[in-house]
Structures are given as C-alpha cells and as structure tokens.
Scaffold this motif. Structure first.
Motif, short mmCIF file in Angstrom:
data_model
loop_
_atom_site.label_atom_id
_atom_site.label_comp_id
_atom_site.label_asym_id
_atom_site.label_seq_id
_atom_site.Cartn_x
_atom_site.Cartn_y
_atom_site.Cartn_z
N LYS A 3 0.96 -0.97 0.56
CA LYS A 3 -0.19 -0.02 0.29
C LYS A 3 0.82 1.30 -0.23
CE LYS A 3 -4.04 -2.33 0.25
NZ LYS A 3 -4.40 -2.50 -0.78
N LEU A 4 0.38 2.25 -0.35
CA LEU A 4 0.89 3.63 -0.88
C LEU A 4 -0.12 4.64 -0.08
CD1 LEU A 4 3.28 5.82 -1.53
CD2 LEU A 4 1.78 5.99 -3.72
N VAL A 5 0.89 5.14 1.27
CA VAL A 5 0.15 5.89 1.70
C VAL A 5 0.71 7.36 2.13
CG1 VAL A 5 -1.35 6.52 4.57
CG2 VAL A 5 -0.79 4.73 3.75
N ALA A 6 -0.21 8.32 1.28
CA ALA A 6 0.80 9.61 1.03
C ALA A 6 -0.04 11.49 1.94
CB ALA A 6 -0.17 10.42 -0.20
N TYR A 7 0.76 12.26 2.68
CA TYR A 7 0.36 12.78 3.04
C TYR A 7 0.10 14.04 2.39
CZ TYR A 7 1.26 16.75 6.33
OH TYR A 7 1.19 17.63 6.63
N ILE A 8 -1.06 15.57 2.58
CA ILE A 8 -0.85 16.64 1.94
C ILE A 8 -1.19 16.93 2.41
CG2 ILE A 8 -1.04 15.52 -0.59
CD1 ILE A 8 -4.10 16.31 -0.53
N ILE A 188 1.60 -3.04 8.34
CA ILE A 188 2.59 -2.36 9.47
C ILE A 188 2.82 -1.33 7.18
CG2 ILE A 188 4.58 -1.93 9.93
CD1 ILE A 188 3.80 -5.02 10.97
N ASN A 189 3.15 0.22 8.20
CA ASN A 189 3.34 1.07 7.28
C ASN A 189 4.46 1.79 7.75
OD1 ASN A 189 1.55 0.02 5.37
ND2 ASN A 189 0.38 1.94 6.00
N VAL A 190 5.88 1.73 6.90
CA VAL A 190 6.76 2.83 7.36
C VAL A 190 6.47 3.58 7.13
CG1 VAL A 190 9.31 2.84 6.92
CG2 VAL A 190 8.53 0.33 7.05
N LYS A 200 11.37 1.78 -2.18
CA LYS A 200 12.03 0.26 -2.53
C LYS A 200 12.78 -0.71 -0.90
CE LYS A 200 13.64 -3.21 -6.06
NZ LYS A 200 12.22 -3.48 -6.75
N GLU A 201 13.11 0.16 -0.28
CA GLU A 201 14.30 -0.45 0.47
C GLU A 201 13.51 -0.53 1.95
OE1 GLU A 201 16.72 -2.01 2.68
OE2 GLU A 201 16.86 -2.17 0.46
N LYS A 202 12.27 0.64 1.80
CA LYS A 202 12.16 1.21 3.46
C LYS A 202 10.36 -0.02 3.30
CE LYS A 202 13.75 4.77 5.23
NZ LYS A 202 14.18 5.71 6.46
N ASP A 207 4.34 -3.75 5.03
CA ASP A 207 2.67 -4.19 4.59
C ASP A 207 2.15 -2.79 3.23
OD1 ASP A 207 1.54 -7.05 5.20
OD2 ASP A 207 2.31 -5.40 6.94
N GLY A 208 3.51 -1.82 3.79
CA GLY A 208 3.02 0.15 2.88
C GLY A 208 4.07 0.58 3.01
N VAL A 209 4.06 1.91 2.73
CA VAL A 209 4.44 2.99 3.34
C VAL A 209 3.43 3.89 2.77
CG1 VAL A 209 8.25 2.50 1.79
CG2 VAL A 209 5.00 3.40 0.70
#
Length: 246
Positions: A3-8, A188-190, A200-202, A207-209
């Motif tokens: 998963k990709l979580v984005a902050y704005i 778990i998202n980093v 890619k490393e993180k 399960d996502g960043v």
C-alpha cells in the motif's frame, strides 16, 4: 499488493486544490490519504511540511476547510486526518470523532498523543469504528510494542528512524518488524524518510509506505502552476507504487 499512503497539507495552497490533488493521487496509486491539519508547531515533521503548514495558516486555513475537503474526498478515497492533538482537542473529541465518521473519514493520526494518554478516547474511536493509528519506533521495548499493537486497527505506523519526517536517515527495520509481527497481524506501514529513492528498501518486510515530504516538496515549488503540481504528484505516486511492488 503493498500500500501507498500519501500525506498532503490540507488547504495548501487552497481548498479546491487539495480536493483535486487528493482525487488525482487516488487515481494514480495512492491507497490511503492523510489530510494533514496545518498547525503552528508540527514537532514530528521536517522543514518542508512545517513550511507548508505555516504557509497554509498564513493563507487563512480554518478547521472548517478540513471538513469541507473531507466531505468531497472521504467518500471516494480512504481518508485519515493527520494532526497534532491540540487541533483535535479544541474542537471537542466527543463531537469531532462522530463528525469525522459521518463525513466518511476512517481514522486519526495524532503523533503527539502518546499511547499511554490515548485511553480516554479509545471507546469513542471504537464506537464510531474509526482507527486511532498507533506509532511504533525502533527505540520501543518489546514489552511496550506488545502493549501498543494489541488493539491496533487499520495499520501500524512504523517510524523508520528516530527523528523528524523527511530527513532520509537509514535504519535496519527488520528486527522491529519481526517483533511487531509476533504480537499482531495488523498491517505495518513504514513512514519517515520515504521517497522515490528509499521506498523500495523501506518497504521490505512491511505492508506499505507512508510518503509526505516528497509530495509536499512539489506543492511548495512556486515555479509550478496548480495543474503542473498535480501532474508531478501523480507521476510520483505512480513511481512509488511501482517501486514498492517491484
């Protein structure tokens, strides 16, 4: 699929832009959106997000703008409110949590509310089926990790290193990931220091960043018009989603 979580930063540079950006990000690979609430002293955030916070406040951001943005975005995009506790507290958590639920928001991220101090609100979050996203850091003991994650919901926010967002420091996360997984199956998202070069490393073992500063840097680029900012953020989202799933 990771998963990709984005902050704005909500309301920066204006409310309608935040709505258009949020929907574009979702169309280009963002699974969950953090709507950041501008605050005068964002202690966990790096200089880019702090600058965007200050600019949004200077441009007249009001909490009501967050509600207006969420009313449009949350029914279409998995949405979380990310802000500092004072921003929530002054709007009365007893009323705000049900209001968030009614708008379609799925949870809060409150980086300056320690686990030990969030107990008064847990029942309210549960009653409204909202997540109060918990943080785990590499400095936490195993006993504390077990306590924090046992009632976790939606995902665990793993702080990639000790510091502030956007600084890009490196840390071996495999030991703490293994510890967390001993006590929960919650994803778990980093976060912290995740960008196009590090994603890619993180994401290894996670399960996502969570990506914030990389998007906000584009928003702060005054040489770009609104459409160009949305295009560049969308391109970044596509790249990040590809990187974490390749």
């Amino acid at each position: 699929m990771k998963k990709l979580v984005a902050y704005i930063t909500s309301g920066y540079p204006e409310k309608s832009f935040s709505i258009d950006l949020a929907l574009a990000l979702h169309e280009n690979g963002v699974d969950t959106l953090e709507l950041g609430i501008p605050f005068s002293d964002p202690v966990a955030d790096g200089p880019l997000i702090e600058k965007a916070n200050q600019k949004a406040l200077a441009l007249g951001f009001k909490f009501e703008h967050l509600l207006e943005i969420s009313k449009v975005v949350a029914p279409k995009v998995d949405t979380l409110w990310m802000g500092y506790f004072n921003s929530f507290y002054q709007h009365n958590m007893q009323k705000l949590i049900p209001a968030a639920k009614e708008l379609g928001v799925n949870g809060f991220i409150i980086p300056d509310l320690p686990y030990e101090e969030n107990h008064p609100y847990n029942a309210l979050f549960r009653a409204n089926d909202l997540a109060n996203i918990c943080f785990v850091a590499p400095t936490d003991s195993e006993a504390r990790i077990e306590e924090i994650v046992k009632n976790s919901k939606k995902f665990i926010y793993l702080v990639a290193y000790t510091g502030i967002t956007g600084s890009g420091a490196a840390e071996d996360l495999q030991p703490i990931l293994a510890t967390i997984k001993k006590y929960t199956q919650t994803p778990i998202n980093v976060g912290f220091g995740v960008n196009q070069k590090t994603a890619k490393e993180k994401v290894k073992g996670a399960d996502g960043v969570i990506v914030g500063s990389a998007f906000v840097e584009i928003l702060l680029n005054e040489s770009l018009n609104y459409n160009e900012k949305i295009k560049k953020c969308s391109e970044l989202a596509k790249i990040l989603k590809s990187e974490i799933n390749s």
